[in-house]
Scaffold this motif. Structure first.
Motif, PDB file in Angstrom:
ATOM      1  N   THR A 114     -10.980   5.114  -9.042  1.00 55.62           N
ATOM      2  CA  THR A 114     -10.252   3.898  -9.422  1.00 55.62           C
ATOM      3  C   THR A 114      -8.917   3.876  -8.683  1.00 55.62           C
ATOM      4  O   THR A 114      -8.520   4.859  -8.072  1.00 55.62           O
ATOM      5  N   MET A 115      -8.228   2.760  -8.785  1.00 56.68           N
ATOM      6  CA  MET A 115      -6.947   2.644  -8.087  1.00 56.68           C
ATOM      7  C   MET A 115      -5.764   2.879  -9.015  1.00 56.68           C
ATOM      8  O   MET A 115      -4.635   2.546  -8.683  1.00 56.68           O
ATOM      9  N   GLU A 116      -6.037   3.463 -10.166  1.00 51.75           N
ATOM     10  CA  GLU A 116      -4.981   3.673 -11.155  1.00 51.75           C
ATOM     11  C   GLU A 116      -3.823   4.494 -10.580  1.00 51.75           C
ATOM     12  O   GLU A 116      -2.658   4.177 -10.773  1.00 51.75           O
ATOM     13  N   CYS A 128      -5.518   7.669  -2.987  1.00 55.62           N
ATOM     14  CA  CYS A 128      -5.983   6.292  -2.757  1.00 55.62           C
ATOM     15  C   CYS A 128      -7.500   6.208  -2.769  1.00 55.62           C
ATOM     16  O   CYS A 128      -8.071   5.133  -2.941  1.00 55.62           O
ATOM     17  N   MET A 129      -8.154   7.360  -2.547  1.00 53.53           N
ATOM     18  CA  MET A 129      -9.607   7.366  -2.443  1.00 53.53           C
ATOM     19  C   MET A 129     -10.286   7.833  -3.726  1.00 53.53           C
ATOM     20  O   MET A 129     -11.474   8.131  -3.736  1.00 53.53           O
ATOM     21  N   GLU A 130      -9.534   7.878  -4.807  1.00 52.12           N
ATOM     22  CA  GLU A 130     -10.139   8.215  -6.098  1.00 52.12           C
ATOM     23  C   GLU A 130     -11.053   7.072  -6.543  1.00 52.12           C
ATOM     24  O   GLU A 130     -10.941   5.960  -6.028  1.00 52.12           O
ATOM     25  N   THR A 170      -3.008   4.949  -7.457  1.00 49.39           N
ATOM     26  CA  THR A 170      -2.309   4.166  -6.428  1.00 49.39           C
ATOM     27  C   THR A 170      -1.327   3.209  -7.097  1.00 49.39           C
ATOM     28  O   THR A 170      -0.168   3.094  -6.699  1.00 49.39           O
ATOM     29  N   SER A 171      -1.831   2.542  -8.116  1.00 56.11           N
ATOM     30  CA  SER A 171      -1.035   1.596  -8.874  1.00 56.11           C
ATOM     31  C   SER A 171       0.208   2.276  -9.443  1.00 56.11           C
ATOM     32  O   SER A 171       1.318   1.743  -9.386  1.00 56.11           O
ATOM     33  N   LEU A 212      -1.454   1.554   1.323  1.00 62.44           N
ATOM     34  CA  LEU A 212      -2.850   1.910   1.589  1.00 62.44           C
ATOM     35  C   LEU A 212      -3.164   2.044   3.074  1.00 62.44           C
ATOM     36  O   LEU A 212      -4.082   2.758   3.458  1.00 62.44           O
ATOM     37  N   LEU A 242       1.246  -2.990  -1.762  1.00 65.33           N
ATOM     38  CA  LEU A 242      -0.049  -2.296  -1.816  1.00 65.33           C
ATOM     39  C   LEU A 242      -0.665  -2.095  -0.427  1.00 65.33           C
ATOM     40  O   LEU A 242      -1.020  -0.973  -0.069  1.00 65.33           O
ATOM     41  N   LEU A 300       2.939   3.171  -6.737  1.00 63.52           N
ATOM     42  CA  LEU A 300       3.748   2.052  -6.238  1.00 63.52           C
ATOM     43  C   LEU A 300       5.029   1.863  -7.050  1.00 63.52           C
ATOM     44  O   LEU A 300       6.006   1.309  -6.555  1.00 63.52           O
TER      45      LEU A 300
END
Lengths: 213, 406
Positions: free
Chosen positions: B207-209, B203-205, B211-212, B248, B244, B215
């Motif tokens: 970008t949020m790719e 989650c802390m990268e 994380t996306s 998170l 999301l 999901l």
């Protein structure tokens, strides 16, 4: 003449029965400019005292009666942090009927970021999607002059509004902003996306005569 | 301590003003990285709920384990996972560090405020921390809350300064505040450090790719465990965004009741990093009747799901999530996730193509007008209004021609 129904909570599911045409409006802008309080003010009729950072996207809606027609404005309140803009918000541009750009009149940087937001929205929306510009927090000392904002708005073919979601005295003003938008949307018949058009004989005829570009 | 949201609105006026003053503007001496301040955490607790008999029994088990010498990580994990979790905050304070195997070594140097405030994320962190009032116990004295908010800012910035490859995201503060309130700032730093480099790393990268991408496991799992519900939600194009904040913040942002938040944290600290996605799915399954009662429409389903009611049976949700994980561990869902992501990508490409076509169509129209106007007209009226004038002339010409035919 537009008459607004009492603000309805988004958790009230009864609105579905009489919501009429639904217009999806995406609200974007930098972090902490007041996107959440602005949409809350319009949908719930009061100031949100304990606004938190929005994570992803929150949704609020309000039914209106405009020229005796029921319509519903669905406001999609988005997260302001850059990383959300880059990866997440693009999902929300889909089938958007209008865009509200928000900046904080007391925060120049939030005004300067508008270029980024506009550029981004142009990638995802057609140029005929109505856009309006709202300068929020006008109860505070302005760092962005109305002139500069007006010039910017003209340049991008948007209407400009300055308001404060905090002040009760500005309540009518917030109301006016979204009613203006609702009028504009209602009268702009041609651009309902295909998914929301119910196919029946009457509509089919209307669609034929409308010009969609 | 039900519905503390309601009570919190009665916080004295003084404190609600703080919400707007960005502590940006606050004087630096207001921020104390407290060395002299006593540990006053016991005063900060949310109203203690009366423990039921079953909870008291669980408490006894945990206390015995704390006194026993024959415990290991599995002991703590089992206690945290099973019904009622770790029961209360006084026990959590002791067991949470054991679950993550962190030890408080307080000798680490805390960066000065000057150093912290030069960090590129400082402003964002302060903005979010200032707006996190809802997460503090209702009725907490103003000064105490401000002191805690300052500790929260320091806590977050310390982690992202120590690990420069990690990026702050809105919602990270919701995780950090939970630990700060339960274990205090010294241990909270150790815990956040460990979580940020393990559970929350993706989650802390930048970008949020990722994380996306993650999901999508919710849909893959839902397909396996409740195909009918999956098809309903999927056909409404609800997407994954409702979950999301759950993922998170480990539900910290989305739950109204503090006791539910800490119960879930017991569970997540004892289970694998992707477990929040399984709990998310289990929660959707729990509400399946409500989902079906909604129209098959993105907005209403998103709206329904993103507001979690206060009266859900979380023990049942967690037990089911555990069963899901055993039956369908992440590696068994991977192929479905890949398939779904590919499908979404194709869909997006198609939509982009349609957009481009529509945009080009506009241009095409312009060109067609351009071409149908005689060159001499364009030559004469090249200016801004030239084309308009040319068009007017052209229409006039046409009207004239038409009228002549009568």
């Amino acid at each position: 003449m537009a008459t607004a129904n009492e603000p309805t909570s988004s958790s009230n599911h009864e609105f579905l029965n009489k919501q009429g045409k639904i217009f999806k409006v995406i609200v974007i802008g930098d972090s902490n400019v007041g996107k959440t309080t602005l949409t809350y003010r319009f949908c719930e009729g009061k100031f949100l005292d304990l606004a938190e950072a929005t994570i992803g996207v929150d949704f609020r809606s309000r039914s209106l009666n405009i020229d005796e027609e029921d319509i519903t404005l669905q406001l999609w309140d988005t997260a302001g942090q850059e990383r959300y803009r880059m990866s997440m918000i693009r999902h929300y541009y889909r089938n958007t009927h209008a865009i509200v750009f928000v900046y904080d009149v007391a925060n120049k940087a939030s005004f300067e970021s508008l270029n980024k937001w506009i550029e981004e929205s142009n990638k995802h929306c057609l140029p005929d999607v109505p856009r309006i510009l709202v300068g929020n927090k006008c109860d505070r000392p302005a760092a962005v002059s109305t002139n500069a904002a007006q010039q910017f708005a003209d340049q991008h073919n948007m209407a400009l509004f300055e308001t404060s979601a905090r002040l009760d005295s500005q309540c009518d003003n917030v109301e006016a902003i979204f009613l203006t938008l609702a009028h504009k949307l209602k009268n702009q018949k041609s651009f309902l996306p295909p998914t929301s058009i119910k196919v029946d004989a009457r509509n089919a005829r209307q669609n034929k005569s409308s010009w969609c570009c | 301590m039900e519905h503390y949201e309601d009570e919190i609105s009665s916080i004295d006026e003084e404190s609600s003003l703080v919400n707007n003053e960005s502590s940006w503007e606050r004087k630096s001496e207001d921020i104390r990285v407290d060395e002299e301040t006593d540990d006053n955490r016991s005063e900060l607790k949310f109203d203690k709920e009366l423990e039921s008999e079953a909870e008291l029994e669980k408490r006894k088990l945990i206390e015995e384990a704390l006194h026993s010498k024959q415990t290991n990580l599995t002991t703590w994990q089992n206690l945290a996972i099973s019904t009622f979790g770790l029961v209360a905050d006084d026990l959590r304070c002791k067991v949470w560090p054991l679950l993550l195997e962190v030890d408080p070594c307080p000798d680490e140097k805390i960066p000065s405020l000057e150093e912290l405030s030069t960090h590129s994320e400082y402003q964002q962190v302060v903005l979010d921390v200032n707006r996190s009032l809802k997460r503090f116990p209702p009725g907490i004295p103003y000064k105490q809350r401000v002191a805690l908010q300052d500790q929260l800012t320091v806590l977050i910035l310390r982690v992202i300064m120590k690990y420069p490859h990690l990026r702050y995201y809105q919602g990270y503060h919701d995780v950090a505040v939970t630990f700060l309130l339960v274990v205090g700032e010294v241990l909270a730093f150790r815990i956040m450090e460990k979580l940020s480099t393990n559970h929350l790393r993706e989650c802390m990268e930048p970008t949020m790719e990722k994380t996306s991408y993650r999901l999508n496991y919710i849909y893959a799992l839902l397909y396996k465990v409740d195909t009918e519900l999956h098809n309903f939600v999927d056909s409404a194009s609800v997407g994954t965004m409702f979950a999301l904040p759950w993922y998170l913040t480990w539900f910290g942002h989305s739950l109204n009741q503090y006791k539910d938040v800490v119960r879930l944290y017991d569970y997540f600290l004892a289970t694998p990093p992707l477990m929040p996605l399984y709990v998310a799915t289990s929660l959707v399954v729990q509400r399946r009747q409500e989902v079906f009662a909604e129209g098959c429409d993105m907005a209403s389903i998103h709206c329904l799901l993103s507001q979690i009611p206060d009266d859900l049976d979380f023990e049942e949700i967690l037990t089911r999530a555990g069963t899901f994980y055993k039956k369908y561990p992440p590696e068994k869902l991977e192929y479905l996730v890949t398939k779904r992501v590919q499908k979404e990508l194709d869909q997006r490409k198609r939509e982009e193509q349609i957009m481009r076509n529509r945009q080009n169509k506009n241009k095409g129209l312009w060109l067609r007008i351009n071409n149908s106007v005689p060159a001499w007209l364009l030559f004469n009226f090249k200016g801004k209004y030239g084309l308009l004038f040319a068009a007017a002339t052209f229409i006039q010409h046409m009207t004239f021609a038409e009228s002549r035919t009568y």
